[in-house]
Design an enzyme around this catalytic site. Structure first.
Site, short mmCIF file in Angstrom:
data_model
loop_
_atom_site.label_atom_id
_atom_site.label_comp_id
_atom_site.label_asym_id
_atom_site.label_seq_id
_atom_site.Cartn_x
_atom_site.Cartn_y
_atom_site.Cartn_z
N VAL A 1 0.75 -1.13 0.03
CA VAL A 1 -0.03 -0.15 -0.16
C VAL A 1 0.79 1.26 0.10
O VAL A 1 0.25 2.42 -0.18
CB VAL A 1 -0.86 0.05 1.26
CG1 VAL A 1 -0.24 0.12 2.48
CG2 VAL A 1 -1.99 0.99 0.96
N TYR A 2 2.06 0.99 0.21
CA TYR A 2 3.01 2.29 0.51
C TYR A 2 3.25 2.69 -1.16
O TYR A 2 3.66 2.10 -1.91
CB TYR A 2 4.38 2.04 0.83
CG TYR A 2 4.49 1.79 2.34
CD1 TYR A 2 3.32 1.83 3.01
CD2 TYR A 2 5.47 1.23 2.91
CE1 TYR A 2 3.56 1.58 4.68
CE2 TYR A 2 5.68 0.87 4.26
CZ TYR A 2 4.58 1.37 5.21
OH TYR A 2 4.53 0.78 6.37
N SER A 3 2.56 4.20 -1.50
CA SER A 3 2.47 4.72 -2.76
C SER A 3 2.05 3.62 -3.61
O SER A 3 2.54 3.73 -5.19
CB SER A 3 3.84 5.12 -2.99
OG SER A 3 4.29 6.34 -2.22
#
Length: 345
Positions: free
Chosen positions: A61-63
């Site tokens: 989900v990071y970026s």
């Protein structure tokens, strides 16, 4: 570098690990964390490896996957020298199966992460949140399948409640499936909730803690003090609403204590806050982040020395808060404390 066991497993991890949330930053939250491209990330990885920091933590989900992609590029050609930790379960799209920990989602999420990271295995896979819609048996049997397939080595959780972890561990033990060995948690001098329930659980069940946001969502960088406005360049202007709230007076009290210890030790406020965490029970590794070389080297300076017991007690007192029921009697009444002595603080 000091290496510690990851919970009750045979895997050794560095006391400090690197959080790759600053890699490829985009969107309303992650763009303010950092926007390191592959070349910049490779340089930060170089510095980490020189210092013995070989564990890199990220999440799908990071970026929207960009963090994993940049990390994969940054470690290319030296996969055997690093440990990769990533997380999944949070939404990666609007579709009905784009979130959660179902068999469908986990298998697809792991395959997607392997592709972005340019590797054929993940050292540590953690569920980023508890999925109340999927039976625990389905989740754990799928993780067992992924471990047996060689795609995942160790499993863990993040942002789970104590009962959710215990239920999962009981089911895993009943069926002979891999038990979680790590719990990635928010823990700092201005966020000590971990100590009330999850820390005793970790000690009892053999879960090592990976600490995220050890500087209190950027509040313990040494730039925020009583009577001083929030610096214009502080990312808290944009990201404070995403993180746990901290009352101003409580923050200032903790920073005052950090400043006092800094004057005694000659160390920076972030180094003291990180060193305090490294001395807490159940901590396997503390995740540090950095947008540039200077920040990274500053954070690495938290190792190689220790606060005195008196300094720890000073920081404990400044950051102490009243625990909620049913934990507060253990601290306030002799009879309860005799049966359940506090682990920290």
């Amino acid at each position: 570098m000091e290496y510690r066991s990851l919970g009750q497993s045979g895997l050794k991890v560095p006391a400090l690990s690197f959080g790759a949330g600053t890699f490829g930053g985009s969107g309303p939250l992650f763009s303010h964390w950092g926007q390191s491209d592959a070349a910049q990330a490779r340089r930060l990885v170089d510095i980490c490896l020189e210092a013995g920091v070989n564990l890199f933590d990220t999440a799908d989900v990071y970026s929207n996957g960009a963090s994993e992609e940049v990390l994969g590029q940054a470690i290319k050609g030296r996969r055997d020298a690093v440990l990769i930790s990533t997380k999944t379960s949070l939404p990666m799209g609007d579709g009905p199966n784009d979130a959660g920990s179902s068999r469908f989602r986990l298998i697809r999420a792991v395959d997607d992460a392997l592709r972005r990271l340019q590797t054929d295995y993940i050292d540590i896979l953690q569920l980023h949140a508890f999925d109340a819609h999927t039976p625990v048996e389905e989740v754990l049997s799928t993780l067992d399948t992924l471990v047996r397939a060689g795609k995942v080595r160790y499993t863990g959780v993040s942002n789970f409640a104590g009962w959710q972890i215990m239920k999962s561990l009981a089911v895993a033990e009943r069926h002979g499936w891999p038990r979680y060995v790590v719990n990635q948690v928010y823990y700092s001098l201005v966020g000590r909730d971990y100590e009330w329930d999850l820390m005793p659980l970790g000690a009892d069940q053999g879960l090592g803690a990976m600490v995220w946001s050890p500087l209190g969502w950027g509040r313990l960088t040494g730039k925020i003090r009583r009577g001083t406005p929030l610096p214009e360049a502080s990312r808290l202007h944009e990201t404070a609403s995403f993180g746990p709230p901290v009352e101003d007076e409580y923050l200032y009290r903790v920073v005052d204590a950090l400043d006092a210890v800094a004057a005694e030790t000659g160390r920076s406020v972030p180094q003291i806050a990180l060193n305090w965490l490294l001395q807490r029970p159940t901590i396997s590794t503390v995740i540090i982040g950095a947008r540039n070389e200077e920040q990274l080297r500053q954070n690495l300076g938290a190792l190689g020395w220790s606060l005195t017991p008196e300094q720890v007690a000073q920081l404990d007192a400044a950051s102490a808060v009243t625990a909620p029921y049913p934990y507060f009697p253990y601290r306030r009444q002799e009879g309860f404390a005799r049966l359940n002595p506090p682990m920290a603080g």
